[in-house]
Motif scaffolding. Structure first.
Motif, PDB file in Angstrom:
ATOM      1  N   THR A 167      56.124  33.317  35.218  1.00  0.00           N
ATOM      2  CA  THR A 167      57.320  32.965  35.739  1.00  0.00           C
ATOM      3  C   THR A 167      58.586  33.597  35.308  1.00  0.00           C
ATOM      4  N   ARG A 180      62.751  40.151  31.713  1.00  0.00           N
ATOM      5  CA  ARG A 180      61.581  40.892  32.202  1.00  0.00           C
ATOM      6  C   ARG A 180      61.150  41.962  31.052  1.00  0.00           C
ATOM      7  N   VAL A 216      54.884  44.086  37.525  1.00  0.00           N
ATOM      8  CA  VAL A 216      55.113  44.170  38.996  1.00  0.00           C
ATOM      9  C   VAL A 216      54.776  42.776  39.519  1.00  0.00           C
ATOM     10  N   ARG A 217      55.916  42.254  39.699  1.00  0.00           N
ATOM     11  CA  ARG A 217      56.045  40.887  39.999  1.00  0.00           C
ATOM     12  C   ARG A 217      55.240  40.369  41.186  1.00  0.00           C
ATOM     13  N   GLY A 218      54.388  39.218  40.997  1.00  0.00           N
ATOM     14  CA  GLY A 218      53.600  39.057  42.156  1.00  0.00           C
ATOM     15  C   GLY A 218      52.110  39.766  42.031  1.00  0.00           C
ATOM     16  N   ASP A 219      52.069  40.836  41.088  1.00  0.00           N
ATOM     17  CA  ASP A 219      50.752  41.675  41.230  1.00  0.00           C
ATOM     18  C   ASP A 219      50.100  41.840  39.845  1.00  0.00           C
ATOM     19  N   ARG A 220      50.852  42.081  38.877  1.00  0.00           N
ATOM     20  CA  ARG A 220      50.267  42.417  37.583  1.00  0.00           C
ATOM     21  C   ARG A 220      51.582  42.480  36.340  1.00  0.00           C
ATOM     22  N   ARG A 269      45.942  40.442  36.466  1.00  0.00           N
ATOM     23  CA  ARG A 269      46.068  40.711  37.841  1.00  0.00           C
ATOM     24  C   ARG A 269      46.539  39.295  38.465  1.00  0.00           C
ATOM     25  N   VAL A 270      47.317  39.170  39.440  1.00  0.00           N
ATOM     26  CA  VAL A 270      47.269  37.964  40.379  1.00  0.00           C
ATOM     27  C   VAL A 270      46.556  38.057  41.658  1.00  0.00           C
ATOM     28  N   ILE A 271      45.478  37.035  41.585  1.00  0.00           N
ATOM     29  CA  ILE A 271      44.544  36.922  42.711  1.00  0.00           C
ATOM     30  C   ILE A 271      44.561  35.288  43.275  1.00  0.00           C
ATOM     31  N   PRO A 272      45.430  35.011  44.155  1.00  0.00           N
ATOM     32  CA  PRO A 272      45.592  33.405  44.314  1.00  0.00           C
ATOM     33  C   PRO A 272      44.454  32.897  44.750  1.00  0.00           C
ATOM     34  N   ALA A 299      36.070  39.247  42.677  1.00  0.00           N
ATOM     35  CA  ALA A 299      36.608  40.455  42.131  1.00  0.00           C
ATOM     36  C   ALA A 299      35.834  40.710  40.712  1.00  0.00           C
ATOM     37  N   ALA A 342      35.517  44.711  39.733  1.00  0.00           N
ATOM     38  CA  ALA A 342      37.182  45.142  39.833  1.00  0.00           C
ATOM     39  C   ALA A 342      37.697  44.435  38.676  1.00  0.00           C
TER      40      ALA A 342
END
Lengths: 515, 306
Positions: free
Chosen positions: A41, A183, A197-201, A223-226, A234, A239
């Motif tokens: 966050t 950040r 990389v927000r929302g990603d990694r 890594r973000v995988i919702p 993955a 991966a």
């Protein structure tokens, strides 16, 4: 000054890792990729509240002390501590020759700057309450820090293990300002921040000048995988190396895969259904006990959670300092009916249950099971699903305005101390909106015990105090005591020495790839 | 033509204003408090109120709305409640991802959809037609979170041909674009088929055939072009859906785009981000509609805009 307790801490952890001798020798190199459902966050260590952020921050920023998975306080940026005889002065020796990633020296001045920042209400530090009894922080010399309190505050050292009071570079925060810093975090940890990389990694890389055993991975990436299914796929496809929060239904299947290792780690988070005990029918203790008897906790854990949870036998989970096994209301429909009849509800009643969706593991399914089980004793429950943000707001109203009857929530005792897990939830000073006692439970005996637990420094005595308090709480049954969650994590077989901490954080600091 | 474009662009201003107002009100009607969510479930009251003050959420709604509008005029959408980053920045680094996914999805959808539709229409009620239409129906009926997972299972886990998740390379684009494009392809195929069937029955097609033109020329040059108007409408509508409705695809394939940003922001009551993202999506809808209208004129020279 006569010292009451000199607690020199063991340094064993530095060499240890996990079960030293048998483990293969750590190999250097590679990027560890961890898949998780949600992103961090904020990367300001003093302002986050969620465990995904805590996990990333822990690799970047360190605390003075560290809570081991076994629940022991171990040295980190501090090497030793002493309490004064009156318990109001905590002296901490700091590790010398430590630098932040930006070159700023870590010393008593920097530590004082950090604690003062957390204590300053303008910072909006999320976990200020952990140390808010500290009236003054003094940097005695380069490596000695003194914390003063008005009264003895027993959980203080344990609270200093919490990431919310971690040490961050004063230079970086002052140079960047709080928004920009959030950040670009700078700590003393074995890995330094590289990119978000927000929302990603989020990527961190090994800090070569780390004071302790250096990291073995070149980098660690979250890594973000919702999506649960995609996250599991993955890790199956290679991966990613680690998938967190594996759904219980996939455990058996993944265990059959030899490229993977599946681990189930109990956590410090208890799940419960609270009652608003100030309104009928739940102002009657017999009713609350009856509903506890009516719920088959074992069946819920077995059928809905695939056995990956632990039925509660106290309001807090094992692993929390002060925990003791108290009792479990066994599943007994007859007893439940009898208690309801004695309470004047022979034909049951209707009530609403507000529950979160997709916040806790299979929360909505559990709520539905509770609804079904309560119907057997004549209690018709209307389910009201809410996203967690709405639910927290809804149950946070003052007693006079509160309309909730039953509510499902969870509580993570993240400091590993019973004070945090009991005071916030059962002390009458913690009624909303001031605190988290959302069922408006009040028992003067419990209040007195919880107050004493805070100011007693002797842990054996505290254990006795908390046991007594928990016995009363279990008897009063302000909750349906459900279970403590487990974290199911899938690892690629080559990942070594990475594990899940009971405080719901993955610890990869000393991890490596088996070659 | 230019006057028409300018007029249409000017018309977007009241539309966006209306959207801004509705979104502003709606996110605030839903229970939940960004300050509470930010401070965490286990936060003290002082902390929550402090954060609310910092965010300006303690001010009257009208003042907040006026603030939001003046910011909007300056191109400033505020800062994310959660990450403290400017909303424009949050949107900016996700837009390319969403555009890439939507464009690739559209490519899959139109290529597969139009081809399948034409094939079906040329041989109506044949076995080929039946197969194509059943597949199209399946494509339409399969939820993306299922078809997406199946694609991952087959091509990433079993065959190991393509990466399961992520948005790093062109290879990463194949599975999500297929999943996303497939359901739109189904709609486009059905629309193309019925439009083509109608056109193929018309007099000028009979004339074309009577002239002795090759069937390929009749179908491609004479029939398809005339059947394109309704197809373009559908493609336009689908583009809007792809831009905003990629939420599920983005979640399944861990694709960091606008759709997921919107979902996360909504769950966290990150008001500024929700407002910014919805405005962006509304703007793209309006622009796509404009482009579709202009395309009509390009395809059918009889249509003129004044």
């Amino acid at each position: 000054m006569r010292v009451l307790a000199v607690c020199l801490l063991a340094f064993a952890m530095l060499a240890a890792g996990a079960g030293a001798g048998a483990a293969p020798a750590p190999a250097r190199g590679g990027t560890l990729i961890i898949a998780e459902g949600s992103d961090a966050t904020t990367l300001d260590g003093h302002r986050y509240t969620d465990s995904p952020t805590a996990e990333r921050m822990e690799h970047i920023c360190e605390t003075l002390f560290w809570l081991s998975p076994e629940g022991r306080v171990e040295p980190r940026l501090a090497t030793a501590f002493t309490f004064s005889p009156d318990g109001r002065r905590l002296t901490i020796r700091l590790r010398p020759n430590v630098r932040f990633h930006d070159g700023t020296p870590f010393n008593a001045q920097a530590a004082k700057w950090n604690l003062d920042r957390v204590l300053d209400p303008a910072t909006r530090a999320s976990f200020r309450s952990l140390i808010d009894r500290v009236t003054q922080v003094v940097a005695l010399d380069a490596n000695t820090l003194v914390l003063l309190t008005n009264a003895p505050f027993a959980p203080l050292v344990l609270n200093l293990t919490h990431g919310g009071v971690c040490m961050q570079s004063p230079t970086a925060i002052e140079r960047l300002g709080p928004d920009e810093y959030a950040r670009n975090p700078v700590g003393t940890g074995p890995y330094r921040f590289r990119e978000w990389v927000r929302g990603d990694r989020i990527t961190v890389t090994r800090f070569e000048e780390y004071w302790g055993e250096k990291g073995h991975f070149d980098a660690i990436q979250w890594r973000v995988i919702p999506d649960d299914g995609a996250r599991v796929a993955a890790v199956e496809s290679g991966a990613v190396h680690i998938a967190k929060r594996v759904p219980p239904r996939d455990v058996e299947r993944l265990r059959a895969n030899r490229a993977l290792r599946v681990e189930v780690q109990t956590s410090l988070r208890t799940i419960f259904i609270g009652f608003n005990v100030t309104r009928p029918p739940f102002n009657n203790r017999r009713v609350r006990q009856a509903l506890n008897y009516a719920i088959n906790k074992e069946a819920i854990v077995r059928a809905i959670l695939g056995g990956t949870a632990r039925v509660s036998d106290a309001p807090i989970a094992p692993g929390v300092a002060g925990y003791a096994k108290i009792m479990t209301y066994e599943y007994n429909v007859e007893r439940a009916r009898q208690l309801l009849a004695e309470a004047g509800y022979p034909n049951g009643f209707r009530a609403t249950l507000h529950h979160p969706v997709a916040r806790y593991i299979r929360d909505a399914e559990i709520a539905a099971a509770v609804q079904g089980l309560l119907r057997r004793v004549g209690v018709e429950v209307e389910l009201v699903p809410m996203d967690i943000g709405s639910l927290v707001a809804f149950t946070n109203k003052p007693q006079a305005e509160a309309t909730h009857q039953m509510y499902m929530l969870g509580w993570g005792t993240v400091t590993g101390d019973a004070d945090y897990g009991l005071y916030n939830l059962f002390h009458s000073s913690q009624w909303p909106p001031a605190g988290f006692n959302r069922g408006f439970y009040r028992n003067p005996q419990v209040d007195a015990l919880l107050d004493r637990g805070r100011t007693t420094l002797d842990q054996a005595e505290r254990n006795r105090i908390y046991r007594e308090a928990m016995e009363i709480i279990m008897e009063d049954a302000p909750w349906i005591f459900l279970h403590s969650e487990s974290q199911v994590t899938a690892y690629r077989a080559e990942v070594q020495n990475v594990y899940m901490h009971p405080a719901e954080r993955l610890v990869a600091m000393q991890g490596f790839f088996r070659r | 033509m230019w006057r028409y474009i300018v007029k249409r662009l000017l018309l977007t201003i009241p539309v966006l204003f209306g959207v801004a107002f509705v979104v502003f009100v709606m996110v605030r009607i839903v229970p939940g408090d960004p300050a509470q969510i930010m401070a965490g479930q286990q936060a003290t009251r002082e902390l929550v109120e402090g954060i609310r003050r910092d965010l300006g959420l303690d001010r009257p709604l009208l003042v907040q709305f006026a603030d939001f509008l003046t910011g909007l005029l300056r191109g400033d959408l505020g800062r994310s409640v959660r990450s403290r980053a400017p909303v424009t920045e949050e949107l900016a680094h996700r837009i390319p991802n969403t555009l890439r996914l939507a464009a690739a999805g559209m490519l899959v959808a139109t290529t597969v959809g139009v081809t399948a539709g034409v094939i079906s229409a040329v041989r109506p009620y044949s076995l080929v037609d039946a197969v194509v239409m059943v597949v199209a129906l399946a494509g339409l009926s399969m939820p993306i979170y299922w078809s997406g997972l199946m694609l991952i299972l087959v091509f990433a886990v079993w065959l190991n041909w393509l990466p399961a998740v992520g948005s790093d390379s062109l290879a990463h684009l194949v599975l999500p674009a297929t999943a996303l494009g497939f359901s739109s392809a189904a709609i486009i195929a059905r629309m193309t088929r019925s439009a083509m069937l109608e056109v193929l029955r018309s007099d000028y097609i009979r004339t074309a055939r009577a002239k002795g033109l090759a069937e390929r020329v009749v179908v491609n040059r004479h029939a398809l072009r005339n059947a394109l108007i309704p197809v373009i409408t559908v493609v336009g509508l689908q583009t809007g859906t792809l831009l905003s409705g990629a939420v599920l695809t983005e979640s399944v394939f861990a694709w960091s785009g606008i759709g997921r940003l919107m979902v996360d922001a909504t769950l966290n009551r990150d008001y500024p981000v929700v407002q910014g993202a919805v405005l962006l999506v509304a703007l793209s809808f309006v622009l796509v509609n404009l482009v579709v209208d202009l395309l009509y004129a390009l395809v059918d020279p009889r249509i003129r805009y004044e």
